[in-house]
Design a protein around this motif. Structure first.
Motif, PDB file in Angstrom:
ATOM      1  N   ALA A  88      -2.026  -5.432   4.151  1.00 27.41           N
ATOM      2  CA  ALA A  88      -2.451  -4.087   3.753  1.00 27.41           C
ATOM      3  C   ALA A  88      -3.965  -3.993   3.776  1.00 27.41           C
ATOM      4  O   ALA A  88      -4.668  -4.985   3.593  1.00 27.41           O
ATOM      5  CB  ALA A  88      -1.918  -3.736   2.364  1.00 27.41           C
ATOM      6  N   GLU A  89      -4.435  -2.782   4.002  1.00 28.37           N
ATOM      7  CA  GLU A  89      -5.869  -2.523   4.037  1.00 28.37           C
ATOM      8  C   GLU A  89      -6.168  -1.287   3.219  1.00 28.37           C
ATOM      9  O   GLU A  89      -5.442  -0.287   3.276  1.00 28.37           O
ATOM     10  CB  GLU A  89      -6.345  -2.329   5.469  1.00 28.37           C
ATOM     11  CG  GLU A  89      -7.857  -2.195   5.599  1.00 28.37           C
ATOM     12  CD  GLU A  89      -8.312  -2.239   7.046  1.00 28.37           C
ATOM     13  OE1 GLU A  89      -9.511  -2.496   7.265  1.00 28.37           O
ATOM     14  OE2 GLU A  89      -7.478  -2.025   7.945  1.00 28.37           O
ATOM     15  N   MET A  90      -7.241  -1.358   2.426  1.00 28.86           N
ATOM     16  CA  MET A  90      -7.654  -0.220   1.637  1.00 28.86           C
ATOM     17  C   MET A  90      -8.307   0.802   2.548  1.00 28.86           C
ATOM     18  O   MET A  90      -9.326   0.526   3.182  1.00 28.86           O
ATOM     19  CB  MET A  90      -8.612  -0.666   0.528  1.00 28.86           C
ATOM     20  CG  MET A  90      -8.695   0.271  -0.650  1.00 28.86           C
ATOM     21  SD  MET A  90      -9.745  -0.391  -1.972  1.00 28.86           S
ATOM     22  CE  MET A  90      -8.763  -1.794  -2.527  1.00 28.86           C
ATOM     23  N   GLY A 147     -11.580  -4.559   1.911  1.00 28.41           N
ATOM     24  CA  GLY A 147     -10.326  -3.978   1.484  1.00 28.41           C
ATOM     25  C   GLY A 147      -9.097  -4.524   2.158  1.00 28.41           C
ATOM     26  O   GLY A 147      -8.132  -3.794   2.366  1.00 28.41           O
ATOM     27  N   GLY A 177      -5.846  -4.265  -8.053  1.00 29.92           N
ATOM     28  CA  GLY A 177      -6.813  -4.166  -6.982  1.00 29.92           C
ATOM     29  C   GLY A 177      -8.193  -3.992  -7.574  1.00 29.92           C
ATOM     30  O   GLY A 177      -8.419  -3.102  -8.401  1.00 29.92           O
ATOM     31  N   LEU A 232      -3.519   2.342   0.015  1.00 34.58           N
ATOM     32  CA  LEU A 232      -3.337   1.154   0.831  1.00 34.58           C
ATOM     33  C   LEU A 232      -2.486   1.504   2.045  1.00 34.58           C
ATOM     34  O   LEU A 232      -1.396   2.071   1.906  1.00 34.58           O
ATOM     35  CB  LEU A 232      -2.643   0.041   0.034  1.00 34.58           C
ATOM     36  CG  LEU A 232      -3.465  -0.697  -1.018  1.00 34.58           C
ATOM     37  CD1 LEU A 232      -2.604  -1.752  -1.701  1.00 34.58           C
ATOM     38  CD2 LEU A 232      -4.681  -1.345  -0.400  1.00 34.58           C
TER      39      LEU A 232
END
Length: 387
Positions: free
Chosen positions: A295-297, A313, A331, A353
């Motif tokens: 996952a990436e912010m 992120g 987070g 996310l």
């Protein structure tokens, strides 16, 4: 790095050995890229600790170039050509050197790429510890028109742009500030499209394996909100001090928090962000990234507020796993307000996310390797500070 006849044979058969499902490559496939000579090091060797579940840590080379301005080389120039025009000073990193805050540096990395398959592209992000020090770090490749992105088929050197904002930092050859991940796509798939898990799929994933420790709000990704305290006086964040000593990025648990940060106690479950100040805060939700996903912010929609909520992120598979199956890690958010003071209230939505599928599950998850510094975290500063 010279290639032996055996390695040349490996490289010749590499496209077949690297075929497989689309998605983010796990560490065992990154090892294949290294073994086949498609990812190389000026030192000729890689450290085991560089291999993260879904990425490879990148190491600084022997020299930093202080430049007048950030830049992209564009389609017709190399980074070296740009440096010849923009360099103000050269700094040796062999014995360590200080990179001053509010200055921009470019460092050639020890790692380089050689004849990546056309269906495998690379993407970079700062390491978590880098973002929590308010160090702005981006990857640059030759003949590139975008930061942090390397097209399939690339051969060439890689560079890190480094701009410390809150603290001056000490680095040296081999220091690690960013990491590289790889995506494999099908031959008919666009380079950066078709990887994100849809909201419908994400809801199904949450039904089987909880992504957060409560109801999941899923809207163009997993929505998360800010935690500003359950009780008056609870420490809900830290604000970076303006005048501090230098931080050595390779020194773990070497600094007192109070020498660099001002703790922020909870007050009426709200916080006013001062313009151009840097904060470490935490999400209200506790998060879990299942083994088959990364996952990436995603950047916040500017319409939601005049602030930025992340620098580093990326979340590895296995982040936030807990023994009881309940998501166990908040987070941590690197927050910088822009031009005007901005009011945050407890539970306010601050980001989301975006999930991607792994090509296959990693052979070791976050928390099961020795460099998992933030598993089980609540509010937590970077690894450089004593608890």
């Amino acid at each position: 790095m010279a290639t032996s006849p055996d390695m040349q044979a490996e490289i010749a058969t590499a496209p077949a050995s690297l075929a497989g499902p689309v998605g983010v490559l796990p560490r065992q496939d990154i090892r294949k890229l290294v073994h086949c000579g498609m990812v190389r090091s000026t030192s000729g060797a890689f450290s085991e600790s560089q291999y993260q579940p879904a990425s490879l840590d990148l190491r600084l080379g022997h020299k930093a170039y202080r430049v007048r301005a950030s830049f992209l080389p564009g389609p017709n120039k190399s980074v070296a050509q740009m440096l010849a025009d923009l360099t103000q000073d050269e700094v040796s990193l062999e014995e360590g050197a200080i990179l001053e805050k509010n200055c921009v540096y470019v460092v050639e990395l020890m790692e380089s790429l050689h004849e990546l398959p056309a269906t495998i592209s690379a993407f970079a992000n700062p390491k978590s510890s880098t973002g929590r020090l308010d160090v702005f770090t981006r990857l640059i490749a030759d003949r590139s028109g975008a930061f942090d992105s390397v097209a399939g088929g690339y051969s060439g050197k890689l560079y890190a742009e480094i701009s410390p904002s809150s603290f001056s930092i000490k680095v040296r050859k081999g220091s690690r500030l960013n990491q590289l991940r790889f995506r494999r796509r099908s031959s008919g798939q666009e380079e950066a499209e078709g990887f994100r898990v849809s909201d419908r799929e994400l809801r199904e994933v949450h039904r089987h394996t909880a992504l957060v420790d409560g109801p999941a709000t899923i809207r163009n990704g997993l929505i998360f909100s800010i935690h500003l305290g359950d009780a008056e006086g609870e420490i809900i964040g830290y604000q970076a001090q303006r005048f501090t000593d230098v931080i050595d990025v390779d020194r773990v648990a070497g600094y007192e928090i109070d020498d660099f940060w001002t703790p922020i106690p909870a007050k009426r479950k709200r916080l006013i962000l001062d313009p151009h100040q840097f904060y470490i805060l935490a999400s209200k939700e506790r998060i879990h990234i299942p083994p088959a996903f990364a996952a990436e912010m995603a950047p916040i929609d500017p319409a939601m507020g005049e602030f930025r909520v992340h620098y580093a992120g990326f979340f590895d598979p296995g982040f936030g796993v807990a023994a009881d199956g309940v998501p166990g890690s908040r987070g941590v958010l690197e927050v910088r307000s822009h031009e005007v003071p901005f009011l945050l209230e407890d539970g306010q939505v601050v980001g989301r996310l975006a999930f991607e599928r792994m090509a296959t599950e990693p052979d070791a998850l976050y928390g099961a390797i020795g460099t998992s510094n933030y598993q089980g975290q609540a509010l937590k500063l970077s690894k450089h500070f004593r608890s």
